[in-house]
Design an enzyme around this catalytic site. Sequence first.
Site, PDB file in Angstrom:
ATOM      1  N   GLY A   1      86.745  -3.372 -70.024  1.00 15.04           N
ATOM      2  CA  GLY A   1      85.476  -3.450 -70.750  1.00 15.04           C
ATOM      3  C   GLY A   1      84.246  -3.628 -69.881  1.00 15.04           C
ATOM      4  O   GLY A   1      83.230  -4.138 -70.346  1.00 15.04           O
ATOM      5  N   SER A   2      84.305  -3.164 -68.617  1.00 13.11           N
ATOM      6  CA  SER A   2      83.095  -3.316 -67.800  1.00 13.11           C
ATOM      7  C   SER A   2      81.989  -2.376 -68.289  1.00 13.11           C
ATOM      8  O   SER A   2      80.802  -2.721 -68.228  1.00 13.11           O
ATOM      9  CB  SER A   2      83.397  -3.105 -66.315  1.00 13.11           C
ATOM     10  OG  SER A   2      83.743  -1.769 -66.069  1.00 13.11           O
ATOM     11  N   ASN A   3      82.357  -1.208 -68.797  1.00  8.53           N
ATOM     12  CA  ASN A   3      81.329  -0.335 -69.390  1.00  8.53           C
ATOM     13  C   ASN A   3      80.780  -0.941 -70.676  1.00  8.53           C
ATOM     14  O   ASN A   3      79.584  -0.846 -70.943  1.00  8.53           O
ATOM     15  CB  ASN A   3      81.896   1.065 -69.670  1.00  8.53           C
ATOM     16  CG  ASN A   3      81.869   1.944 -68.438  1.00  8.53           C
ATOM     17  OD1 ASN A   3      80.790   2.327 -67.973  1.00  8.53           O
ATOM     18  ND2 ASN A   3      83.037   2.249 -67.889  1.00  8.53           N
TER      19      ASN A   3
ATOM     20  N   MET B   1      91.863   4.495 -74.500  1.00  7.86           N
ATOM     21  CA  MET B   1      92.981   5.315 -74.018  1.00  7.86           C
ATOM     22  C   MET B   1      93.750   6.065 -75.115  1.00  7.86           C
ATOM     23  O   MET B   1      94.855   6.551 -74.883  1.00  7.86           O
ATOM     24  CB  MET B   1      93.960   4.453 -73.211  1.00  7.86           C
ATOM     25  CG  MET B   1      93.323   3.754 -72.028  1.00  7.86           C
ATOM     26  SD  MET B   1      92.460   4.887 -70.929  1.00  7.86           S
ATOM     27  CE  MET B   1      93.870   5.532 -70.025  1.00  7.86           C
TER      28      MET B   1
ATOM     29  N   ILE C   1      93.725   9.186 -78.144  1.00  5.40           N
ATOM     30  CA  ILE C   1      93.017  10.419 -78.499  1.00  5.40           C
ATOM     31  C   ILE C   1      92.757  10.413 -80.005  1.00  5.40           C
ATOM     32  O   ILE C   1      93.674  10.207 -80.805  1.00  5.40           O
ATOM     33  CB  ILE C   1      93.832  11.652 -78.055  1.00  5.40           C
ATOM     34  CG1 ILE C   1      93.907  11.651 -76.518  1.00  5.40           C
ATOM     35  CG2 ILE C   1      93.210  12.938 -78.575  1.00  5.40           C
ATOM     36  CD1 ILE C   1      94.798  12.711 -75.931  1.00  5.40           C
ATOM     37  N   LEU C   2      91.501  10.603 -80.372  1.00  2.00           N
ATOM     38  CA  LEU C   2      91.128  10.601 -81.786  1.00  2.00           C
ATOM     39  C   LEU C   2      91.404  11.979 -82.389  1.00  2.00           C
ATOM     40  O   LEU C   2      91.266  13.006 -81.712  1.00  2.00           O
ATOM     41  CB  LEU C   2      89.647  10.244 -81.924  1.00  2.00           C
ATOM     42  CG  LEU C   2      89.272   8.841 -81.421  1.00  2.00           C
ATOM     43  CD1 LEU C   2      87.765   8.709 -81.249  1.00  2.00           C
ATOM     44  CD2 LEU C   2      89.812   7.756 -82.359  1.00  2.00           C
TER      45      LEU C   2
ATOM     46  N   HIS D   1      83.782   9.567 -68.554  1.00  2.00           N
ATOM     47  CA  HIS D   1      84.999   9.977 -67.847  1.00  2.00           C
ATOM     48  C   HIS D   1      84.743   9.898 -66.337  1.00  2.00           C
ATOM     49  O   HIS D   1      83.692  10.353 -65.872  1.00  2.00           O
ATOM     50  CB  HIS D   1      85.374  11.403 -68.255  1.00  2.00           C
ATOM     51  CG  HIS D   1      86.651  11.864 -67.636  1.00  2.00           C
ATOM     52  ND1 HIS D   1      87.883  11.421 -68.083  1.00  2.00           N
ATOM     53  CD2 HIS D   1      86.890  12.684 -66.595  1.00  2.00           C
ATOM     54  CE1 HIS D   1      88.825  11.960 -67.328  1.00  2.00           C
ATOM     55  NE2 HIS D   1      88.257  12.739 -66.413  1.00  2.00           N
TER      56      HIS D   1
ATOM     57  N   GLU E   1      79.071   4.415 -63.246  1.00  2.00           N
ATOM     58  CA  GLU E   1      79.262   4.569 -64.695  1.00  2.00           C
ATOM     59  C   GLU E   1      78.375   3.595 -65.458  1.00  2.00           C
ATOM     60  O   GLU E   1      77.801   3.924 -66.495  1.00  2.00           O
ATOM     61  CB  GLU E   1      80.725   4.305 -65.074  1.00  2.00           C
ATOM     62  CG  GLU E   1      81.699   5.354 -64.570  1.00  2.00           C
ATOM     63  CD  GLU E   1      83.120   5.105 -65.054  1.00  2.00           C
ATOM     64  OE1 GLU E   1      83.327   4.634 -66.183  1.00  2.00           O
ATOM     65  OE2 GLU E   1      84.064   5.360 -64.272  1.00  2.00           O
TER      66      GLU E   1
HETATM   67  C1  GRF Z   1      86.290   3.899 -66.608  1.00  2.00           C
HETATM   68  O1  GRF Z   1      86.486   4.416 -65.327  1.00  2.00           O
HETATM   69  C2  GRF Z   1      86.090   5.017 -67.604  1.00  2.00           C
HETATM   70  O2  GRF Z   1      85.404   6.118 -67.093  1.00  2.00           O
HETATM   71  C3  GRF Z   1      87.504   5.408 -67.910  1.00  2.00           C
HETATM   72  O3  GRF Z   1      88.217   4.192 -67.961  1.00  2.00           O
HETATM   73  C4  GRF Z   1      87.550   3.218 -67.145  1.00  2.00           C
HETATM   74  C5  GRF Z   1      87.236   2.059 -68.032  1.00  2.00           C
HETATM   75  O4  GRF Z   1      86.734   0.957 -67.347  1.00  2.00           O
HETATM   76  N1  GRF Z   1      87.564   6.220 -69.087  1.00  2.00           N
HETATM   77  P1  GRF Z   1      86.160  -0.300 -68.120  1.00  2.00           P
HETATM   78  O5  GRF Z   1      87.221  -0.736 -69.150  1.00  2.00           O
HETATM   79  O6  GRF Z   1      84.886   0.085 -68.792  1.00  2.00           O
HETATM   80  O7  GRF Z   1      85.971  -1.362 -67.064  1.00  2.00           O
END
Ligand code: GRF
Length: 193
Positions: free
Chosen positions: A20-22, A95, A97-98, A114, A179
């Site tokens: 969940g860093s994004n 992770m 697919i919808l 991605h 990202e």
């Molecule tokens: C990221 O590299 C994203 O691009 C990919 O999975 C990773 C998720 O990282 N789809 P986080 O959970 O947001 O830290």
Amino acid sequence: MVKLTGYKKIKTAVFISGNGSNLKSLIKFSKTRKSPITINLIITNNPKAKGLKLSKINKIKKKSFNFKKKNEIENQMLSVLKKHEIKMICLAGFMKILSRNFITKFSGKILNIHPSLLPKYKGLNTHQRVLSNKEKYSGCTVHFVNSKLDSGKIILQKKVKITKNETKNSLAKKILKQEHKLYPRAILKVFSL
Ligand code: GRF
């Protein structure tokens, strides 16, 4: 795409499966004045996802769904999204697919990030494949989600240079840092389209 009316921000759900860093960077962005979105719901397929801890800290509702019976689950998800008046979805390390049916219901309103320069290296294990192919550059992409994996219209990309002793971990780390900046920028771009 989604038009802003008055000062009302768009209620958004973020879907995660892991760290969940994004999600963290999107929450931070959503709290800024310039953000066109608020994050009102976190959805996961993994009740143990580390990122879920951000729910409590930020007082954002969370919901976990067991994806074994995908069709049923997606219908449940759609009603939860409706109940929370969610108008946009950001996939961030989600992770699963919808289905086409689900995506159609949110057509043009689902974004994904991605860790590669799409259309290259769709799918999993991107960093290892990039290194095995001796690429000079990799990066990350924010795109609209359609029913084909990692194939929707590209919104923004950021390129990074691959260094001499790059490993898949160092590359993942380097790209992840980008990202966190790219996703908010892509959201701003979507709302200015
Ligand atoms: C990221 O590299 C994203 O691009 C990919 O999975 C990773 C998720 O990282 N789809 P986080 O959970 O947001 O830290």
